[in-house]
Design an enzyme around this catalytic site. Structure first.
Site, mmCIF file in Angstrom:
data_model
loop_
_atom_site.group_PDB
_atom_site.id
_atom_site.type_symbol
_atom_site.label_atom_id
_atom_site.label_comp_id
_atom_site.label_asym_id
_atom_site.label_seq_id
_atom_site.Cartn_x
_atom_site.Cartn_y
_atom_site.Cartn_z
ATOM 1 N N CYS A 145 0.828 -1.207 0.000
ATOM 2 C CA CYS A 145 0.000 0.000 0.000
ATOM 3 C C CYS A 145 0.861 1.256 0.000
ATOM 4 O O CYS A 145 1.426 1.634 1.020
ATOM 5 C CB CYS A 145 -0.918 -0.025 1.218
ATOM 6 S SG CYS A 145 -1.889 1.479 1.430
ATOM 7 N N CYS A 148 -0.299 4.077 2.267
ATOM 8 C CA CYS A 148 0.019 3.842 3.681
ATOM 9 C C CYS A 148 1.500 4.093 3.962
ATOM 10 O O CYS A 148 1.848 4.678 4.975
ATOM 11 C CB CYS A 148 -0.283 2.397 4.080
ATOM 12 S SG CYS A 148 -1.823 1.764 3.448
ATOM 13 N N ASP A 149 2.361 3.618 3.077
ATOM 14 C CA ASP A 149 3.773 3.524 3.443
ATOM 15 C C ASP A 149 4.726 4.389 2.624
ATOM 16 O O ASP A 149 5.917 4.455 2.941
ATOM 17 C CB ASP A 149 4.226 2.051 3.333
ATOM 18 C CG ASP A 149 3.443 1.162 4.293
ATOM 19 O OD1 ASP A 149 3.043 1.656 5.365
ATOM 20 O OD2 ASP A 149 3.219 -0.013 3.969
#
Ligand code: NAP
Length: 326
Positions: A145, A148-149
């Protein structure tokens, strides 16, 4: 003896546990089948159990570890009396009402549970390459993701695997942070739509390695480099990156509901726009199992809240009309 309940929630990621908090606080005494630890696809807690630091879940300015966040959601649901069972639904029958749910032997004559309403929150899984070091380093440089990261890879050299729209989208998003993004694709043509492919190819930070697969992810505690193989020549090479984003597609966990609930072409559950209602009255769906677009913990939690409210209202109307009928 089959137990009869108001609500059974299948799944225990952010969607299922938010639905659990809301339905428990509404005195609906929900049962949550949270899954079993043995399987990666439907393990308790969902995909956040496979992550490390989560920085974008509101309310945690210092960030929170994915598994900690899920433990907190679980405790919150239990605090209001949610009955969380470390079990997996093995079969459902949504053609009868009350709905029937089996745990364990799917061929047992009697279902384990009967429920007036069901909330489906079985989530989705990211497809993975299937390399042992890929799963070991998931959350430690390997990610599924970018939203997300990506932030963790400021000025780093990183790689994305895949040739579809997801891979292009992830790669372009990652160029906001990374120094370079290398897309590794197993063929020499992209599957991605023309416009997405064009944009990615025009991006100065993105380069492509064609006809190649990742054969290993090297790193002791975090990703240090990738081993690659060219599928046409057989030649092997090394790519120095500190991050690997696997973007080869997702699979919603909808097998249990095939033939009963309406699924889209991509196998995601279909819900009526602006609600969590499925094609069967009294059955609601929330979280990634019905969302191929956003796939965030916070959107899953939000849709879990919607499902709980939809279920609560539906049950109220159902009990009211039943009482009137009698
Ligand atoms: P996808 O279209 O199925 O693409 C998956 C890609 O991963 C393909 O290029 C495939 O290679 C590759 N792949 C699959 N298994 C692999 C493996 N084991 N090793 C190496 N490579 C592998 O999946 P997606 O990109 O997630 O897209 C899913 C759907 O969502 C599509 O309909 C897409 O258009 C849509 N989507 C749209 C947008 C957007 O428009 N903004 C963004 C994301 C997704 P091959 O090409 O060789 O099969």
């Amino acid at each position: 003896m089959t137990e009869k309940r108001n609500v059974v929630i299948v799944g225990s990621g952010p969607a299922g546990l938010t639905a659990a908090v809301y339905t428990a606080r509404a005195n609906l005494e929900p049962v949550i089948l949270e899954g079993e630890p043995s399987s990666t696809s439907d393990q308790p807690g969902g995909q956040l159990m496979l992550t490390t630091e989560v920085e974008n879940f509101p309310g945690f300015p210092e960030g929170v570890m994915g598994p900690d966040l899920m433990t907190r959601m679980r405790s919150q649901a239990e605090r209001f009396g949610a009955d969380i069972r470390t079990q997996k639904a093995s079969r459902v029958n949504l053609q009868v009402h009350p709905f029937e749910i089996w745990v364990g032997d799917p061929n047992a004559t009697e279902p384990t549970l009967r429920a007036d309403s069901v909330i489906v929150a079985t989530g989705a899984q990211s497809l993975m390459l299937g390399l042992p070091n890929e799963s070991r380093l998931l959350g430690f440089g390997v990610s599924t993701c970018a939203t997300c990261d990506g932030f963790f890879f400021r000025d780093r050299d990183i790689a994305v695997v895949g040739g579809g729209d997801s891979a292009m989208e992830e790669a372009m998003f990652l160029t906001k942070f990374a120094r370079t993004v290398t897309i590794i694709h197993r063929r020499d043509t992209l599957r991605a739509s023309h416009i997405m492919a064009e944009r990615a190819q025009a991006n100065e930070k993105i380069r492509f390695i064609w006809n190649s697969t990742v054969t290993d992810v090297i790193g002791t505690n975090t990703v240090e480099r990738l081993e690659l193989q060219n599928l046409q020549t057989g030649a092997t090479s090394t790519l120095e990156v500190t991050g690997l984003f696997v973007a080869i597609g997702h699979r919603p966990n909808t097998d249990l509901f095939k033939g009963q609930l309406d699924l889209g072409d991509d196998a995601y559950l279909l819900t009526q726009p602006g609600s969590s209602r499925t094609n069967i009255e009294g059955v609601f769906a929330c979280g990634d199992v019905q969302d191929s677009t956003y796939r965030q913990a916070i959107t899953a939690a939000g849709s879990g809240c919607m499902a709980a409210i939809d279920a609560e209202r539906w049950l109220e109307a159902f009990h009211h009309s039943n009482a009137a009928h009698h």
